[in-house]
Scaffold this motif. Structure first.
Motif, PDB file in Angstrom:
ATOM      1  N   GLY A  32       0.807  -1.214   0.000  1.00 42.92           N
ATOM      2  CA  GLY A  32       0.000   0.000   0.000  1.00 42.92           C
ATOM      3  C   GLY A  32       0.838   1.262   0.000  1.00 42.92           C
ATOM      4  O   GLY A  32       0.527   2.228  -0.706  1.00 42.92           O
ATOM      5  N   ALA A  33       1.937   1.241   0.775  1.00 41.02           N
ATOM      6  CA  ALA A  33       2.815   2.408   0.806  1.00 41.02           C
ATOM      7  C   ALA A  33       3.488   2.634  -0.544  1.00 41.02           C
ATOM      8  O   ALA A  33       3.607   3.775  -1.015  1.00 41.02           O
ATOM      9  N   LEU A  34       3.921   1.552  -1.188  1.00 43.81           N
ATOM     10  CA  LEU A  34       4.557   1.678  -2.510  1.00 43.81           C
ATOM     11  C   LEU A  34       3.573   2.214  -3.539  1.00 43.81           C
ATOM     12  O   LEU A  34       3.912   3.083  -4.355  1.00 43.81           O
ATOM     13  N   ALA A  35       2.316   1.707  -3.489  1.00 38.93           N
ATOM     14  CA  ALA A  35       1.304   2.182  -4.439  1.00 38.93           C
ATOM     15  C   ALA A  35       0.993   3.655  -4.226  1.00 38.93           C
ATOM     16  O   ALA A  35       0.901   4.426  -5.191  1.00 38.93           O
ATOM     17  N   SER A  36       0.848   4.073  -2.964  1.00 42.57           N
ATOM     18  CA  SER A  36       0.517   5.474  -2.703  1.00 42.57           C
ATOM     19  C   SER A  36       1.671   6.398  -3.093  1.00 42.57           C
ATOM     20  O   SER A  36       1.442   7.474  -3.666  1.00 42.57           O
ATOM     21  N   CYS A  37       2.918   5.993  -2.810  1.00 44.49           N
ATOM     22  CA  CYS A  37       4.065   6.816  -3.188  1.00 44.49           C
ATOM     23  C   CYS A  37       4.201   6.911  -4.707  1.00 44.49           C
ATOM     24  O   CYS A  37       4.541   7.967  -5.247  1.00 44.49           O
ATOM     25  N   THR A  38       3.930   5.804  -5.396  1.00 45.88           N
ATOM     26  CA  THR A  38       4.000   5.812  -6.862  1.00 45.88           C
ATOM     27  C   THR A  38       2.947   6.735  -7.452  1.00 45.88           C
ATOM     28  O   THR A  38       3.230   7.511  -8.376  1.00 45.88           O
ATOM     29  N   LEU A  39       1.733   6.652  -6.923  1.00 49.02           N
ATOM     30  CA  LEU A  39       0.667   7.535  -7.403  1.00 49.02           C
ATOM     31  C   LEU A  39       1.006   8.994  -7.139  1.00 49.02           C
ATOM     32  O   LEU A  39       0.729   9.868  -7.973  1.00 49.02           O
ATOM     33  N   LEU A  41       4.031  10.273  -6.977  1.00 48.67           N
ATOM     34  CA  LEU A  41       5.070  10.646  -7.941  1.00 48.67           C
ATOM     35  C   LEU A  41       4.461  10.941  -9.306  1.00 48.67           C
ATOM     36  O   LEU A  41       4.800  11.941  -9.952  1.00 48.67           O
ATOM     37  N   LEU A  42       3.553  10.071  -9.744  1.00 53.03           N
ATOM     38  CA  LEU A  42       2.930  10.271 -11.065  1.00 53.03           C
ATOM     39  C   LEU A  42       2.039  11.510 -11.072  1.00 53.03           C
ATOM     40  O   LEU A  42       1.917  12.181 -12.105  1.00 53.03           O
ATOM     41  N   ALA A  43       1.418  11.817  -9.918  1.00 47.94           N
ATOM     42  CA  ALA A  43       0.563  12.998  -9.854  1.00 47.94           C
ATOM     43  C   ALA A  43       1.377  14.290  -9.846  1.00 47.94           C
ATOM     44  O   ALA A  43       0.859  15.354 -10.212  1.00 47.94           O
ATOM     45  N   LEU A  44       2.636  14.204  -9.427  1.00 41.95           N
ATOM     46  CA  LEU A  44       3.477  15.391  -9.412  1.00 41.95           C
ATOM     47  C   LEU A  44       3.678  15.964 -10.814  1.00 41.95           C
ATOM     48  O   LEU A  44       3.765  17.180 -10.986  1.00 41.95           O
ATOM     49  N   MET A  45       3.763  15.094 -11.819  1.00 40.61           N
ATOM     50  CA  MET A  45       4.088  15.547 -13.179  1.00 40.61           C
ATOM     51  C   MET A  45       2.985  16.427 -13.766  1.00 40.61           C
ATOM     52  O   MET A  45       3.257  17.553 -14.204  1.00 40.61           O
ATOM     53  N   PRO A  46       1.713  15.989 -13.787  1.00 39.40           N
ATOM     54  CA  PRO A  46       0.671  16.907 -14.272  1.00 39.40           C
ATOM     55  C   PRO A  46       0.517  18.136 -13.383  1.00 39.40           C
ATOM     56  O   PRO A  46       0.151  19.210 -13.869  1.00 39.40           O
ATOM     57  N   CYS A  62      11.979  17.092 -13.008  1.00 29.45           N
ATOM     58  CA  CYS A  62      11.802  17.708 -11.697  1.00 29.45           C
ATOM     59  C   CYS A  62      11.162  16.740 -10.701  1.00 29.45           C
ATOM     60  O   CYS A  62      11.564  16.691  -9.531  1.00 29.45           O
ATOM     61  N   ALA A  63      10.175  15.943 -11.153  1.00 28.87           N
ATOM     62  CA  ALA A  63       9.496  15.027 -10.244  1.00 28.87           C
ATOM     63  C   ALA A  63      10.420  13.897  -9.791  1.00 28.87           C
ATOM     64  O   ALA A  63      10.527  13.607  -8.592  1.00 28.87           O
ATOM     65  N   THR A  64      11.090  13.258 -10.726  1.00 27.71           N
ATOM     66  CA  THR A  64      11.935  12.115 -10.373  1.00 27.71           C
ATOM     67  C   THR A  64      13.197  12.551  -9.634  1.00 27.71           C
ATOM     68  O   THR A  64      13.575  11.938  -8.625  1.00 27.71           O
ATOM     69  N   ALA A  65      13.851  13.608 -10.115  1.00 30.67           N
ATOM     70  CA  ALA A  65      15.053  14.088  -9.422  1.00 30.67           C
ATOM     71  C   ALA A  65      14.698  14.616  -8.041  1.00 30.67           C
ATOM     72  O   ALA A  65      15.445  14.400  -7.072  1.00 30.67           O
ATOM     73  N   GLY A  66      13.562  15.314  -7.924  1.00 36.50           N
ATOM     74  CA  GLY A  66      13.134  15.801  -6.621  1.00 36.50           C
ATOM     75  C   GLY A  66      12.834  14.672  -5.651  1.00 36.50           C
ATOM     76  O   GLY A  66      13.189  14.740  -4.463  1.00 36.50           O
ATOM     77  N   TYR A  67      12.187  13.611  -6.144  1.00 35.62           N
ATOM     78  CA  TYR A  67      11.885  12.468  -5.295  1.00 35.62           C
ATOM     79  C   TYR A  67      13.173  11.784  -4.836  1.00 35.62           C
ATOM     80  O   TYR A  67      13.312  11.380  -3.676  1.00 35.62           O
ATOM     81  N   ALA A  68      14.137  11.635  -5.765  1.00 34.77           N
ATOM     82  CA  ALA A  68      15.418  11.024  -5.409  1.00 34.77           C
ATOM     83  C   ALA A  68      16.143  11.869  -4.366  1.00 34.77           C
ATOM     84  O   ALA A  68      16.730  11.342  -3.408  1.00 34.77           O
ATOM     85  N   LEU A  69      16.094  13.177  -4.523  1.00 33.74           N
ATOM     86  CA  LEU A  69      16.756  14.075  -3.579  1.00 33.74           C
ATOM     87  C   LEU A  69      16.091  13.997  -2.202  1.00 33.74           C
ATOM     88  O   LEU A  69      16.769  13.970  -1.157  1.00 33.74           O
ATOM     89  N   GLN A  70      14.758  13.946  -2.182  1.00 35.38           N
ATOM     90  CA  GLN A  70      14.043  13.857  -0.906  1.00 35.38           C
ATOM     91  C   GLN A  70      14.356  12.543  -0.194  1.00 35.38           C
ATOM     92  O   GLN A  70      14.572  12.509   1.022  1.00 35.38           O
ATOM     93  N   ASN A  71      14.393  11.435  -0.953  1.00 34.08           N
ATOM     94  CA  ASN A  71      14.708  10.139  -0.346  1.00 34.08           C
ATOM     95  C   ASN A  71      16.135  10.094   0.164  1.00 34.08           C
ATOM     96  O   ASN A  71      16.419   9.473   1.190  1.00 34.08           O
TER      97      ASN A  71
END
Length: 407
Positions: A32-39, A41-46, A62-71
Motif C-alpha cells: 500500500g505504501a509503494l502504491a501510494s508513493c508511486t501515485l 510521484l505520477l501525480a506530481l508531473m501533471p 523535476c518530479a523524479t530528481a526531486g523524489y530522489a533528492l528527498q529520499n
C-alpha cells in the motif's frame, strides 16, 4: 502430561498464526505504501505542468530528481538517528528527530545544488527530451522508493544496526546515481542543442556568403553591360538608337526595383530576393502588407521570409519551363491574424517529395547540415503564437502561416 503437550501445541500454533498474520500485514502495508508513493510521484508531473510553464520532459525531470533528492535526505536523517541511538543517546534521538531531518535535508539540498542543480541550464529541458528520462520513473519507483520502504517496514528492527547502515549507504548511492544520470541526460540534451544551433549558424553563414557572391556577380554583369552600351552610345554618329535606350532603361530599372511594403526589414529582404530572382530568370510576385508584421523582430522577419523565398527559388530555378519559373508571396491581415502564403512550382522528382513529421524533408541527402530552414521557420512562427503548415499537391508547393496580430 498429554494436557501440557496439547497446550504447548496450541500455543505454538497460535504463535505461528500470529507470525503469519504479522508478515501478511507487513506485506500489505509495504504494497500500500509503494502504491501510494508511486501515485503521488505520477501525480506530481501533471501538477508541475499545471502550475508552471514547463515541458513534459522538464516535469518528469523535476518530479523524479526531486523524489530522489528527498529520499536521499530522508535516508541520511534516518541513518544519523540509528547511529546516535547505537551510540547510547536515545533521548537525543527521540527529542531531536525533527531537527535531524531538517539538518539532513538542508545539508543534502545545499550540496546537491552546489554539485548538480546549478549546472543545469533550463533550456536543456525544453524541446524534444531524451526517452531515457522515462526509465528514471521506473528506477525511482522500484530502486529508490521500493528499497526505502523495505528498509522501513522489513529490515529496520530485524537486522543489526551495522547491516542496516550498509543498506542505507547503498540506498543513498542509488539516489546519488539517479540524480547524476538525470543531470547528465539534461547536460547531453543541452550540448546537443548547442551543437545543432552552431551547425545551423555555420550553414546560414555559408548560405548568406553564397547569396552575397551571387548578388555581387549579378551587379557586376549589369554594370559590364551598361558600360558597353554607354560606350556604344558615345561612339555613335550623333543619333541614338531607341532600342539601345530601352535596353539601358531595363538595366537601370533592376536597381530601382526596391519593394515597398511599409516594413523596412521586409522591404530589405524582398528587394534582395528580387535582385536574386532577376539574375536567375525567376519571376517573383509580391503582394504584402508589411505594416501588419510590425510586431515581429527584424531578425525574425529576415530569417522567416529569407528561408521561405530561398526554398522557393531553389525549387523553381531548375525547371525547364520558363512559365513555371515563378514564385509568389502574399501577406495580409485577416480576422485579427496575419496570414503568410508562399507558393511556387516544383519538380516532384527533385524536391519537396517527402515530409519528415510536418515539415519537408531535406533533399540534399545530408540531414545533419541541411533542413534547418523549415524547422527555423516553424520555430519563429510558433514563438509568436502562430502555426505553419506545408503542402504539396504534385505541381505546386505552399507554405502557409497564420500568426495572431499583436497589439
Amino acid at each position: 502430561m498429554s494436557l501440557l503437550v496439547g497446550v504447548h501445541e496450541v500455543s505454538n500454533g497460535n504463535v505461528l498464526s500470529l507470525g503469519a498474520n504479522s508478515a501478511w500485514s507487513s506485506q500489505l502495508a509495504l504494497g500500500g505504501a509503494l502504491a501510494s508513493c508511486t501515485l503521488f510521484l505520477l501525480a506530481l508531473m501533471p501538477a508541475l505542468l499545471f502550475c508552471f510553464e514547463v515541458s513534459p520532459w522538464a516535469a518528469v525531470f523535476c518530479a523524479t530528481a526531486g523524489y530522489a533528492l528527498q529520499n536521499l535526505a530522508s535516508g541520511v536523517g534516518e541513518a544519523a538517528a540509528l547511529v546516535l541511538d547505537a551510540a547510547g543517546m536515545p533521548g537525543i534521538v527521540v527529542g531531536g528527530t525533527p531537527w535531524l531531518t531538517i539538518g539532513a535535508c538542508a545539508a543534502i539540498y545545499v550540496a546537491s545544488y552546489l554539485l548538480f542543480i546549478r549546472h543545469v541550464d533550463p533550456k536543456g529541458l525544453e524541446g524534444r527530451g531524451n526517452p531515457a528520462m522515462l526509465a528514471m520513473i521506473v528506477v525511482v519507483v522500484f530502486g529508490i522508493i521500493g528499497f526505502d520502504l523495505i528498509l522501513k517496514y522489513v529490515v529496520t528492527g530485524s537486522l543489526p544496526v551495522r547491516i542496516v547502515l550498509y543498506l542505507r549507504a547503498f540506498h543513498a548511492l542509488i539516489c546519488v546515481f539517479v540524480i547524476i544520470v538525470e543531470v547528465e541526460l539534461v547536460v547531453v540534451r543541452q550540448l546537443s542543442s548547442e551543437k545543432a544551433a552552431a551547425e545551423r549558424l555555420l550553414a546560414e553563414q555559408e548560405r548568406q556568403y553564397q547569396l552575397s557572391r551571387e548578388n555581387i556577380e549579378a551587379i557586376n554583369i549589369k554594370c559590364h553591360d551598361l558600360r558597353h552600351q554607354i560606350r556604344s552610345l558615345a561612339a555613335g554618329d550623333g543619333t541614338v538608337d531607341k532600342d539601345v535606350l530601352e535596353s539601358v532603361a531595363r538595366e537601370v530599372n533592376v536597381y530601382d526595383s526596391k519593394v515597398r511594403t511599409g516594413n523596412d526589414a521586409l522591404d530589405t529582404i524582398l528587394t534582395e530576393k528580387s535582385l536574386l530572382c532577376e539574375g536567375r530568370g525567376i519571376t517573383l510576385t509580391c503582394v504584402a502588407d508589411g505594416e501588419s508584421l510590425g510586431f515581429m523582430a527584424p531578425a525574425d522577419l529576415y530569417a522567416l521570409f529569407g528561408n521561405a523565398l530561398d526554398n522557393a527559388i531553389e525549387a523553381v530555378e531548375h525547371l525547364n519551363d520558363a512559365a513555371r519559373r515563378s514564385t509568389s508571396l502574399i501577406v495580409r491581415r485577416r480576422a485579427g491574424t496575419v496570414t503568410i502564403h508562399v507558393e511556387n512550382y516544383y519538380d516532384p522528382t527533385a524536391s519537396a517529395k517527402s515530409f519528415k513529421g510536418d515539415v519537408p524533408a531535406s533533399t540534399k541527402g545530408d540531414p545533419l547540415n541541411h533542413g534547418f530552414g523549415t524547422r527555423s521557420m516553424k520555430a519563429i512562427v510558433e514563438r509568436y503564437g502562430g502555426t505553419l503548415a506545408f503542402s504539396a499537391n504534385g505541381s505546386t508547393f505552399c507554405a502557409d502561416a497564420v500568426i495572431p496580430e499583436h497589439a
